[in-house]
Design a protein around this motif. Sequence first.
Motif, PDB file in Angstrom:
ATOM      1  N   ASP A  90     -75.667  35.738  53.163  1.00 58.26           N
ATOM      2  CA  ASP A  90     -75.825  37.177  52.930  1.00 58.26           C
ATOM      3  C   ASP A  90     -77.265  37.646  53.139  1.00 58.26           C
ATOM      4  O   ASP A  90     -77.521  38.849  53.149  1.00 58.26           O
ATOM      5  N   ASN A  91     -78.197  36.705  53.292  1.00 57.27           N
ATOM      6  CA  ASN A  91     -79.592  37.069  53.541  1.00 57.27           C
ATOM      7  C   ASN A  91     -79.887  37.280  55.020  1.00 57.27           C
ATOM      8  O   ASN A  91     -81.010  37.646  55.380  1.00 57.27           O
ATOM      9  N   PHE A  92     -78.906  37.079  55.892  1.00 57.27           N
ATOM     10  CA  PHE A  92     -79.147  37.150  57.330  1.00 57.27           C
ATOM     11  C   PHE A  92     -78.330  38.257  57.980  1.00 57.27           C
ATOM     12  O   PHE A  92     -77.195  38.535  57.584  1.00 57.27           O
ATOM     13  N   ILE A  93     -78.940  38.881  58.983  1.00 59.78           N
ATOM     14  CA  ILE A  93     -78.242  39.786  59.882  1.00 59.78           C
ATOM     15  C   ILE A  93     -78.626  39.371  61.290  1.00 59.78           C
ATOM     16  O   ILE A  93     -79.775  39.005  61.549  1.00 59.78           O
ATOM     17  N   THR A  94     -77.665  39.364  62.196  1.00 56.19           N
ATOM     18  CA  THR A  94     -77.936  38.882  63.550  1.00 56.19           C
ATOM     19  C   THR A  94     -77.707  39.988  64.571  1.00 56.19           C
ATOM     20  O   THR A  94     -77.031  40.978  64.298  1.00 56.19           O
ATOM     21  N   ALA A  95     -78.290  39.797  65.747  1.00 56.68           N
ATOM     22  CA  ALA A  95     -78.141  40.761  66.838  1.00 56.68           C
ATOM     23  C   ALA A  95     -78.355  40.029  68.149  1.00 56.68           C
ATOM     24  O   ALA A  95     -78.503  38.808  68.172  1.00 56.68           O
ATOM     25  N   ASN A  96     -78.396  40.780  69.250  1.00 53.36           N
ATOM     26  CA  ASN A  96     -78.532  40.168  70.563  1.00 53.36           C
ATOM     27  C   ASN A  96     -79.956  39.729  70.870  1.00 53.36           C
ATOM     28  O   ASN A  96     -80.178  38.998  71.830  1.00 53.36           O
ATOM     29  N   SER A  97     -80.915  40.213  70.099  1.00 55.38           N
ATOM     30  CA  SER A  97     -82.305  39.845  70.355  1.00 55.38           C
ATOM     31  C   SER A  97     -83.163  40.336  69.196  1.00 55.38           C
ATOM     32  O   SER A  97     -82.718  41.124  68.356  1.00 55.38           O
ATOM     33  N   GLY A  98     -84.415  39.855  69.173  1.00 59.23           N
ATOM     34  CA  GLY A  98     -85.357  40.365  68.183  1.00 59.23           C
ATOM     35  C   GLY A  98     -85.608  41.847  68.370  1.00 59.23           C
ATOM     36  O   GLY A  98     -85.776  42.584  67.392  1.00 59.23           O
TER      37      GLY A  98
END
Length: 205
Positions: A90-98
Motif C-alpha cells: 500500500d506504500n507504492f504506486i506505479t506508472a509507466n515511468s518516473g
Amino acid sequence: MAKSTRNMQPGFKKYILEDSTYKGGGKKIVMPDGVTVHKLSSNENPLGYSPKVKEALANTLDDLSLYPDNTDIRLREALVKDFDGVLTVDNFITANSGSEIIDMISKAFLNEDDEVIVSQPCFLPYTAFTRWMGAKAINVPMTEDYDYNLDGILEAINDRTKLIFLASPNNPSGNYIPLTDLRNFIDKLPDHVVLVLDEVYRHFA
C-alpha cells in the motif's frame, strides 16, 4: 474549405499552449578513437539487456493474444522485497515511468498560482509539469559544487509552496544528499509542503 488547426484552441489552458514538447536525450555521443562514453541521460543501458529478460519474453510469446494481468500487484510485491519488507504494497504506486509519476503528483497537489521549489540544474519534468498545472517553479540555485542549498530551500518556503523536488543522486550532476542532512531538512518542513525525493538513480550511488 478546411480550416487550419493551427488557429483552433478549443478551451486549452493557456500555459499548456505556451509550453513546448518535452524532447528526450539526443543522438549518440561521438568520441575520438580510444575514448568510450556511456550515455545514461535517456536511461539506456549501454550493456544491453539481461539474458533473463530475453528468456522471460520468449516464455510469454504463446500468450500474446491474451490480456495480461491488469494490476500492478506483482510489481508492488517485488518492491516490498527490494525494500526488505520495511514498506508494504500500500506504500507504492506505479506508472509507466518516473516522468508519469511526477505528472501524477503534480496533478494531485498543484493548483494555479501554487509554488514548487526546484534547484537548477534539475530534471526537466519538475518544471514542465509545474507550468502545465499553472503553478510557478521557484529556483533555489545549487552551490558551486552542485549540492543542494537546503537552508536556502527552507527560507524559500511560503504559504503557496506545495511541492519540493529533490533528487538524490541528482540528475544531471550526480551529487547525493547525505542522510543526516536529509533527515534534518525533513524535520524542518512545514506540514503543508510535500517533499518529492527522486531516487531514480540510487542504484548508481
